[in-house]
Write a protein that holds these residues in place. Structure first.
Motif, mmCIF file in Angstrom:
data_model
loop_
_atom_site.group_PDB
_atom_site.id
_atom_site.type_symbol
_atom_site.label_atom_id
_atom_site.label_comp_id
_atom_site.label_asym_id
_atom_site.label_seq_id
_atom_site.Cartn_x
_atom_site.Cartn_y
_atom_site.Cartn_z
ATOM 1 N N ASP A 35 79.914 24.116 134.674
ATOM 2 C CA ASP A 35 80.367 25.085 133.681
ATOM 3 C C ASP A 35 80.725 24.432 132.352
ATOM 4 O O ASP A 35 80.904 23.232 132.257
ATOM 5 N N LEU A 36 80.757 25.288 131.361
ATOM 6 C CA LEU A 36 81.256 24.936 130.037
ATOM 7 C C LEU A 36 82.565 25.698 129.872
ATOM 8 O O LEU A 36 82.590 26.922 130.016
ATOM 9 N N THR A 37 83.633 24.964 129.607
ATOM 10 C CA THR A 37 84.925 25.601 129.381
ATOM 11 C C THR A 37 85.226 25.546 127.895
ATOM 12 O O THR A 37 85.152 24.482 127.273
ATOM 13 N N VAL A 38 85.543 26.685 127.340
ATOM 14 C CA VAL A 38 85.906 26.820 125.935
ATOM 15 C C VAL A 38 87.345 27.309 125.918
ATOM 16 O O VAL A 38 87.641 28.380 126.453
ATOM 17 N N GLN A 39 88.244 26.516 125.327
ATOM 18 C CA GLN A 39 89.653 26.919 125.287
ATOM 19 C C GLN A 39 90.161 26.846 123.859
ATOM 20 O O GLN A 39 89.952 25.852 123.163
ATOM 21 N N ILE A 40 90.824 27.924 123.449
ATOM 22 C CA ILE A 40 91.427 28.001 122.122
ATOM 23 C C ILE A 40 92.916 28.247 122.331
ATOM 24 O O ILE A 40 93.307 29.230 122.963
ATOM 25 N N ASP A 41 93.738 27.330 121.826
ATOM 26 C CA ASP A 41 95.196 27.431 121.918
ATOM 27 C C ASP A 41 95.755 27.532 120.512
ATOM 28 O O ASP A 41 95.291 26.825 119.609
ATOM 29 N N ASP A 42 96.750 28.378 120.325
ATOM 30 C CA ASP A 42 97.447 28.407 119.045
ATOM 31 C C ASP A 42 98.946 28.347 119.272
ATOM 32 O O ASP A 42 99.428 28.549 120.380
ATOM 33 N N ASP A 43 99.664 28.025 118.213
ATOM 34 C CA ASP A 43 101.125 27.931 118.286
ATOM 35 C C ASP A 43 101.773 29.047 117.471
ATOM 36 O O ASP A 43 102.820 28.878 116.887
ATOM 37 N N GLY A 44 101.127 30.204 117.483
ATOM 38 C CA GLY A 44 101.571 31.328 116.666
ATOM 39 C C GLY A 44 102.682 32.160 117.274
ATOM 40 O O GLY A 44 103.488 31.682 118.064
ATOM 41 N N LEU A 45 102.701 33.430 116.922
ATOM 42 C CA LEU A 45 103.808 34.333 117.205
ATOM 43 C C LEU A 45 103.816 34.949 118.597
ATOM 44 O O LEU A 45 104.818 35.546 118.990
ATOM 45 N N ALA A 46 102.725 34.849 119.359
ATOM 46 C CA ALA A 46 102.683 35.479 120.681
ATOM 47 C C ALA A 46 103.775 34.917 121.576
ATOM 48 O O ALA A 46 104.155 33.761 121.470
ATOM 49 N N SER A 47 104.268 35.770 122.468
ATOM 50 C CA SER A 47 105.367 35.398 123.352
ATOM 51 C C SER A 47 105.139 36.010 124.726
ATOM 52 O O SER A 47 104.666 37.146 124.824
ATOM 53 N N PRO A 48 105.497 35.290 125.800
ATOM 54 C CA PRO A 48 105.368 35.876 127.131
ATOM 55 C C PRO A 48 106.184 37.163 127.290
ATOM 56 O O PRO A 48 105.848 38.015 128.102
ATOM 57 N N ALA A 49 107.234 37.317 126.506
ATOM 58 C CA ALA A 49 108.072 38.515 126.596
ATOM 59 C C ALA A 49 107.386 39.748 126.009
ATOM 60 O O ALA A 49 107.783 40.873 126.292
ATOM 61 N N CYS A 50 106.378 39.542 125.201
ATOM 62 C CA CYS A 50 105.696 40.657 124.536
ATOM 63 C C CYS A 50 104.187 40.410 124.558
ATOM 64 O O CYS A 50 103.608 39.998 123.560
ATOM 65 N N PRO A 51 103.521 40.649 125.704
ATOM 66 C CA PRO A 51 102.087 40.385 125.784
ATOM 67 C C PRO A 51 101.301 41.258 124.809
ATOM 68 O O PRO A 51 101.685 42.397 124.547
ATOM 69 N N PRO A 52 100.205 40.735 124.277
ATOM 70 C CA PRO A 52 99.411 41.495 123.309
ATOM 71 C C PRO A 52 98.668 42.646 123.981
ATOM 72 O O PRO A 52 98.359 42.599 125.171
ATOM 73 N N VAL A 53 98.387 43.651 123.210
ATOM 74 C CA VAL A 53 97.566 44.767 123.670
ATOM 75 C C VAL A 53 96.115 44.372 123.422
ATOM 76 O O VAL A 53 95.750 44.031 122.295
ATOM 77 N N PRO A 54 95.280 44.386 124.473
ATOM 78 C CA PRO A 54 93.883 43.997 124.257
ATOM 79 C C PRO A 54 93.211 44.917 123.245
ATOM 80 O O PRO A 54 93.323 46.135 123.337
ATOM 81 N N GLY A 55 92.540 44.303 122.292
ATOM 82 C CA GLY A 55 91.815 45.052 121.276
ATOM 83 C C GLY A 55 90.335 44.725 121.338
ATOM 84 O O GLY A 55 89.846 44.178 122.329
ATOM 85 N N ASN A 56 89.629 45.041 120.280
ATOM 86 C CA ASN A 56 88.182 44.823 120.249
ATOM 87 C C ASN A 56 87.809 43.353 120.404
ATOM 88 O O ASN A 56 86.803 43.028 121.026
ATOM 89 N N GLY A 57 88.610 42.451 119.833
ATOM 90 C CA GLY A 57 88.290 41.023 119.914
ATOM 91 C C GLY A 57 88.335 40.501 121.334
ATOM 92 O O GLY A 57 87.378 39.877 121.813
#
Length: 94
Positions: A35-57
């Motif tokens: 397999d090819l694993t592609v991982q993108i990590d950021d250090d932004g505003l997301a928090s485990p206490a407030c999971p994002p709502v899945p959108g078009n992206g």
């Protein structure tokens, strides 16, 4: 598969620029025998206490990955930020 990997990175970085606030992102590609694993990590505003709502992206990334028989894992990171990890099979490409 290469085009899907490119588009996944593109969409994930677009999500970082739109939703993460002032953040740094890291893209890691790991190419293995199966397999090819592609991982993108950021250090932004997301928090485990407030999971994002899945959108078009996120939906588009998931559709690309599953069309190739792969898996997509997306989640807030434990100490802030967000991770998107796509695992794309390569065994049928030889």
């Amino acid at each position: 598969m290469e085009r899907a990997a490119y588009r996944i990175v593109q969409e994930a970085l677009t999500n970082v620029s739109r939703h993460a606030g002032p953040a740094t992102a890291t893209v890691t590609l790991t190419y293995g025998a199966q397999d090819l694993t592609v991982q993108i990590d950021d250090d932004g505003l997301a928090s485990p206490a407030c999971p994002p709502v899945p959108g078009n992206g996120l939906t588009g990334m998931r559709e690309r990955v599953t069309a190739l028989g792969g898996r997509l894992h997306t989640r807030p990171r434990p100490h802030g930020g967000f991770t998107a990890r796509a695992e794309l099979p390569t065994e049928d490409l030889s």
